[in-house]
Write a protein that holds these residues in place. Structure first.
Motif, PDB file in Angstrom:
ATOM      1  N   ASP A 173       0.888  -1.145   0.000  1.00 38.07           N
ATOM      2  CA  ASP A 173       0.000   0.000   0.000  1.00 38.07           C
ATOM      3  C   ASP A 173       0.924   1.190   0.000  1.00 38.07           C
ATOM      4  OD1 ASP A 173      -1.588   2.145   0.516  1.00 38.07           O
ATOM      5  OD2 ASP A 173      -2.350   1.404   2.419  1.00 38.07           O
ATOM      6  N   GLY A 178      -5.146   5.273   1.670  1.00 38.15           N
ATOM      7  CA  GLY A 178      -5.470   3.896   2.046  1.00 38.15           C
ATOM      8  C   GLY A 178      -6.903   3.452   1.961  1.00 38.15           C
ATOM      9  N   ARG A 182      -5.631  -1.820   2.690  1.00 41.40           N
ATOM     10  CA  ARG A 182      -4.533  -2.693   3.073  1.00 41.40           C
ATOM     11  C   ARG A 182      -4.905  -3.489   4.321  1.00 41.40           C
ATOM     12  NH1 ARG A 182       1.436  -0.749   4.949  1.00 41.40           N
ATOM     13  NH2 ARG A 182       0.249  -0.204   6.802  1.00 41.40           N
ATOM     14  N   THR A 218      -3.841  -0.337  -3.085  1.00 42.26           N
ATOM     15  CA  THR A 218      -3.252  -1.464  -2.372  1.00 42.26           C
ATOM     16  C   THR A 218      -2.993  -2.568  -3.386  1.00 42.26           C
ATOM     17  OG1 THR A 218      -3.409  -2.834  -0.374  1.00 42.26           O
ATOM     18  CG2 THR A 218      -5.393  -2.655  -1.702  1.00 42.26           C
TER      19      THR A 218
END
Ligand code: PHE
Ligand code: ZN
Ligand code: ZN
Ligand code: ZN
Length: 289
Positions: A173, A178, A182, A218
């Protein structure tokens, strides 16, 4: 989560191997095996009801193409993308790198179409050209996307080498944003009793083209040219002191160069991630003031 068919993915890989064999042993940029691979994937997606687009671009190795497939429906303001590069190096057929990612996301896309599910978000799948020349296809796609369309992408998931013969389970990642993706991936592996490690892949695959615009990314990687340590062999099995993929970028990256158990586990992980993020609540994006 869906239990995606490893039998179907193995058949997809056999098809990519046959295409390479019929086209000089590779599926590389500028060579006929690349376009044949793309035409074959596109036909499967078209038959399943996807809206597909082929994006042509030129490289110093010749003409290349991206294939982008949209599943109709979902909130167009919240796009969840899943991608894999479809090109091989010229040295070989590229079955682990990256037939595995290409075939796994194809199966996820086909299974989604067959499921009859409706997604909260808009699902888009992409097969990139010319990754091996330096992420050219994914860069081309992003450069030519409007700012508004870039902003609509909430997550890009990248799958490049997911069935290495001496596998590891490396989660990456490269993005501080994010969207929890992840963590969702590592939680999935933990729930299945599969040990995993984080890895910094240093922008070595197509997620980097998204990351550079601040989009959450990711991905997972089952390992390439580096050597499995004895600690890694203790937790994952396989052979310490050997590469995760001894045939990385070589002519022996054939249909024999796959660990089917690892591919099956990663296939189901990919299905889990697509199904989960199809309905993820990304919140409301306020219009610019
Ligand atoms: N992108 C690399 C290749 O195609 C392999 C790779 C995948 C490296 C994922 C790191 C992470 O050769
Ligand atoms: Zn959004
Ligand atoms: Zn490669
Ligand atoms: Zn690759």
């Amino acid at each position: 989560s869906p239990d995606l068919s490893i039998t179907n993915v193995t058949a997809h890989l056999q098809q990519l191997q046959s295409i390479a064999t019929a086209n000089g042993g590779n599926r590389a940029t500028g060579r006929p095996g690349y376009k044949a691979s793309l035409d074959w994937v596109k036909a499967k997606l078209d038959a399943a009801g996807y809206t597909t687009q082929v994006q042509q671009f030129s490289t110093s190795s010749g003409t290349s193409y991206n294939l982008v497939a949209d599943w109709p429906g979902g909130d167009a303001e919240h796009v969840v993308m899943t991608g894999a590069h479809l090109d091989s190096v010229s040295a070989g057929p590229g079955i682990n790198d990256n037939g595995t990612g290409s075939a796994a996301i194809l199966e996820a896309a086909l299974a989604w179409a067959a499921s009859g599910n409706t997604a909260k978000n808009h699902l888009r799948f992409a097969w990139w050209g010319a990754e091996e020349q330096g992420l050219l296809g994914s860069n081309h796609y992003m450069r030519n996307l409007s700012t508004a369309d870039k902003d609509r992408i909430d997550l890009y998931m990248n799958y490049d080498m997911v069935g290495s013969p001496n596998p590891g389970y490396f989660v990456y990642d490269d993005n501080p944003v994010g969207n929890g993706a992840r963590d969702a991936m590592t939680a999935y592996y933990t729930s299945k009793g599969i040990p995993w490690e984080y890895i910094d892949v240093q922008g070595r695959s197509d997620h980097a083209s998204f990351r550079s615009y601040g989009i959450a990314t990711t991905g997972m990687y089952s390992g390439g040219e580096t050597t499995k340590t004895s600690a890694q062999a203790s937790k994952w099995g396989g052979t310490a002191g050997q590469a995760f993929d001894p045939c990385y970028h070589r002519s022996c990256d054939t249909i024999s160069n796959i660990n089917t158990t690892a591919l099956d586990r990663n296939l189901d992980m990919i299905g889990h991630m697509v199904w989960l993020y199809a309905d993820k609540d990304f919140g409301t994006t306020l219009p610019p003031t």
